[in-house]
Design an enzyme around this catalytic site. Structure first.
Site: not given
Length: 811
Positions: A528-531, A645
């Protein structure tokens, strides 16, 4: 002499014909109608009006039971039979198929379908006969001539001359010209004496604020359409308020009607009736007056989309007295026939992970003429110039429209969904719409081509020099590399430990970058990707082959380099069942990595938003687990941690579907412009609390707000913002849930979920908790400790205030 002999006979014939015609005025007991064939309607004496079966939009398989203008080619419908639905203040038009029958028998009027089931009756008995009057009123009367029921007393969307609407009655607009379901607007003669026009949510039937009112509370009496064509509202003192002010055209020369149209405008129409009028006027309905005069400007609702759907705008043609709903450029209607559902972009929304340069390359601001969405502002800058106004919107992933007011040098930013859109010729500002740049822009192609030609000769020269000297350099590099690797391995972990402020509370394992690169197979499989960065799957080279999740921290602000280990220490001191456990870390130069336990069931985002609903019990378990995890971060840690977040992507599920919060403790390590705004906003579109858009302090209540959104998503198994839903009112879950809660129709939120319907009391409790969490004022939101108690049923939940104002804070 002979003619005199025939005189008595002629008189007898005239008397017979007169009595025969008189008998036709009354529809006697035993009379019936069927949808097909010649016996499908009862006609008024002058044949101006008819009552009976009328094919819906020319469809011979479906019929309305209606009253219509019989002499007009399009058979304009003025009344249609309806039955109550299970929704508050809602009705459904009766539509039947061939084989149905309407019969006046046994003192009652009854409509039955082909199977013999009764589908409608006016609920009166002791009926002696019926009449279709030349006023357009269909009546059922007793044997004594007293009116038992009349169509004028049960109006649909239209009133006619001589018709009166007393207190407690209403007109409902249609949804479409060919869809007779209750639409988005109502004209109510309220019991309190006020005459009011309402915008109504579909399908919940929730009343938004009025867009017009007579302001006669305690004084109003009835709405009258008199026999001369005037429409007025009478007061208890005998005075009158004119509702329409058009010059009255002759009732003998014109048909008259007043209809609450599908666009929310109450219009008075005329149609040429006499031969003389038809010679002067085109044979079509012509609007001679309207209320309100310009609905595009009149409706300005804080909650809801306005006169048209979300992301569209309303235009008004004063010469034709018509309105129209349109989409801005690069947007398109969800449904071209049902434009009230609004518009959606025909391009992918801007990612909040884009940096400023990428955003400027991929998006641009294009001017649109005189279109405004007046209630969608979320940020304002002044003084400022237009160029900077454009830039601030382009780099802000929340911003979709910017309005630059040159006289005041003020910039306003607006975000989706845009509401109350209208064409405003008086607007003294430049309106700019954000759209993707064309990828094959000629200027971009030409500039790139010229740059390549210019640099080509230098590239060839440089390449030759490089390869010519590489043989000599390679020998030196091999020696340096071997020696450097040896030194690095022996000193790397000592260096990391020497940077620590304190070893207490740190994760038990310190990894080298090489170890994690090997464990992840060269950072190959993305989870996954995030801030804060990208998460990769890996496997440790230990006896158990432990699976891990490795997060590479990216875009770390320079001043946060020294804070990294302090934050790792803080995270390392957190131990809770509902938090993802930190196993170790790596801190080599600019490489910052965190090693977490691997969650086999992935994120809540994947678990929740798919074709099948997860079991209700699992969703409840997740909601309770997340609330406990946030409570621990906010109130039980040595140092309070605000997540900043919270979203389904940051909630992971282990083998037993225990919810674990991830990405906590990293908020202050991220650049303040990570979301591409200049307001210090952190978070994700749709989950961001209102205070992020204001210059006020951020507290743990921002996480409470985000939890409220997540809780509604858990209840409904859908995302907060869904642009593809069939009904426009359901586009934003938080709005729709509030509407359903206020109307007592929580079941609409889980209509296709049998498990949730079975647990509807708990569903209602969870929705109430969510609405408390979504209050715009942070102090009104409960703490996570209180949220836990309310979810568990340990405390009573008072009715949450209507958080209508949060329309200005959601993306």
């Amino acid at each position: 002499m002979a003619p005199l002999l025939f005189l008595p006979i002629l008189q007898l014939l005239l008397l017979y014909c007169t009595k025969s015609a008189q008998a036709q005025l009354n529809i006697s007991i035993g009379s019936s109608l069927t949808p097909q064939g010649i016996n499908n309607s009862w006609i008024s004496p002058t044949a101006d009006f008819a009552f009976g079966f009328l094919a819906v939009d020319g469809n011979s398989s479906s019929y309305l039971l209606a009253v219509w203008f019989n002499k007009i080619a399009d058979k304009t419908v003025i009344w249609y039979a309806k039955t109550s639905s299970n929704r508050q203040d809602d009705t459904i038009p009766i539509q039947v198929q061939a084989g149905s029958i309407l019969k006046l028998a046994d003192g009652a009027l009854s409509l039955r379908d082909p199977s013999g089931n009764e589908v409608w009756n006016p609920r009166v008995t002791d009926v002696g006969y019926a009449r279709m009057l030349d006023t357009g009123n269909f009546r059922l009367l007793g044997t004594d001539g007293a009116t038992k029921w009349e169509s004028f007393g049960d109006p649909s969307d239209t009133i006619l001359p001589t018709q009166v609407l007393p207190l407690g009655t209403a007109l409902h607009s249609r949804l479409l010209a060919t869809d007779y379901s209750n639409g988005r607007f109502q004209l109510n003669v309220q019991d309190d004496g006020n005459l009011v026009l309402y915008l109504v949510a579909v399908p919940s039937a929730y009343y938004h604020d009025p867009y017009w009112a007579s302001n006669t509370v305690g004084n109003g009496s009835q709405l009258v359409f008199n026999e001369t064509g005037r429409i007025y509202f009478t007061l208890t003192n005998g005075s009158q308020i004119n509702i329409t002010s058009a010059g009255v055209d002759s009732m003998g020369d014109f048909f008259h009607r007043a209809t609450l149209d599908t666009d929310g405008v109450f219009r008075q129409y005329i149609y040429p009736k006499s031969k003389q009028a038809r010679s002067l006027w085109q044979e079509q309905w012509r609007a001679v007056d309207a209320l309100p005069e310009n609905i595009c400007q009149t409706i300005q609702t804080k909650v809801g989309s306005g006169a048209c759907g979300f992301n569209s705008y309303c235009t008004f043609d004063g010469t034709k007295n018509t309105t129209n709903c349109l989409c801005p450029q690069r947007y398109k209607f969800f449904d071209n026939e049902r434009t009230y559902k609004g518009c959606r972009p025909d391009f992918e929304p801007q990612s909040c992970d884009l940096d400023e340069t990428a955003a400027m390359v991929q998006y641009e601001m294009t001017p649109i003429d005189r279109i405004n969405w007046p209630l969608s502002d979320y940020e304002q800058y002044s003084p400022i110039d237009e160029t900077e106004c454009r830039r601030l919107c382009v780099i802000d992933c929340f911003c979709s429209v910017a309005v630059f007011n040159k006289p005041s040098n003020t910039c306003y930013k607006k975000k989706l969904p845009l509401s109350n859109g209208n064409m405003d010729s008086s607007l003294q500002a430049t309106v700019l719409l954000k759209v993707p740049r064309s990828t094959n822009s000629p200027s971009m192609i030409s500039s790139g081509s010229s740059k390549w030609k210019k640099d080509k000769k230098y590239w060839i020269l440089g390449s030759s020099l490089f390869f010519g000297s590489s043989v000599l350099v390679n020998f030196l590099l091999i020696f340096v590399l071997l020696f450097g690797t040896y030194c690095s391995i022996t000193s790397r972990k000592k260096t990391q430990l020497s940077q620590l402020p304190s070893n207490s509370g740190l994760p038990s394992k310190i990894f080298t970058y090489r170890e994690l690169e090997k464990a992840t197979g060269g950072f190959h499989e993305v989870l996954g990707t995030g801030a804060s960065g990208i998460v990769y799957k890996g496997q440790l080279q230990d006896e158990c082959g432990t699976n891990i999740a490795v997060k590479k921290i990216e875009k770390l602000q320079q001043e946060a380099q020294k804070e990294f280990l302090v934050e790792v220490q803080t995270i390392g001191q957190t131990f809770h069942r509902n938090l993802v456990r930190l196993l170790g870390f790596c801190n080599e130069g600019t490489e910052k990595l965190l090693v977490y336990e691997f969650m086999s069931n992935g994120s809540l985002n994947t678990f929740l938003f798919n074709d099948s609903h997860p079991h209700w019990s699992l969703r409840v378990q997740v909601a309770l687990g997340v609330s406990r995890g946030l409570f621990y971060l906010h109130e039980e840690c040595n140092k309070q941690i605000i997540h900043c977040d919270m979203k389904p992507q940051n909630i992971l599920l282990d083998d037993n579907f225990v919810a674990k919060i991830s990405d906590f403790g990293l908020a202050k390590l991220l650049p303040v412009n990570q979301t591409q705004t200049n307001t210090g906003i952190r978070g994700t579109r749709g989950y961001v609390a209102p205070e992020w858009f204001k210059n006020i302090g951020i507290t743990s209540k921002v996480d409470v707000y985000s939890f409220g959104v997540i809780l509604l998503e858990l209840v409904c198994c859908r995302k907060n913002v869904e642009l593809e839903v069939a009904d426009e009112e359901q586009t934003i879950l938080t709005y729709w849930a509030n509407d359903c809660y206020r109307c007592g129709r929580i079941d609409l939120l889980v209509a296709s979920d049998d498990e949730a319907i079975f647990n509807i009391k708990k569903v209602e409790r969870f929705v109430a908790v969510a609405l408390w969490c979504l209050q715009e004022e942070p102090s009104m939101r409960p703490t996570m400790h209180k949220v836990m108690q309310m979810l568990d049923g340990a405390v009573q939940i008072p009715t949450p205030p209507d958080p209508s104002s949060y329309i200005s804070s959601l993306a």
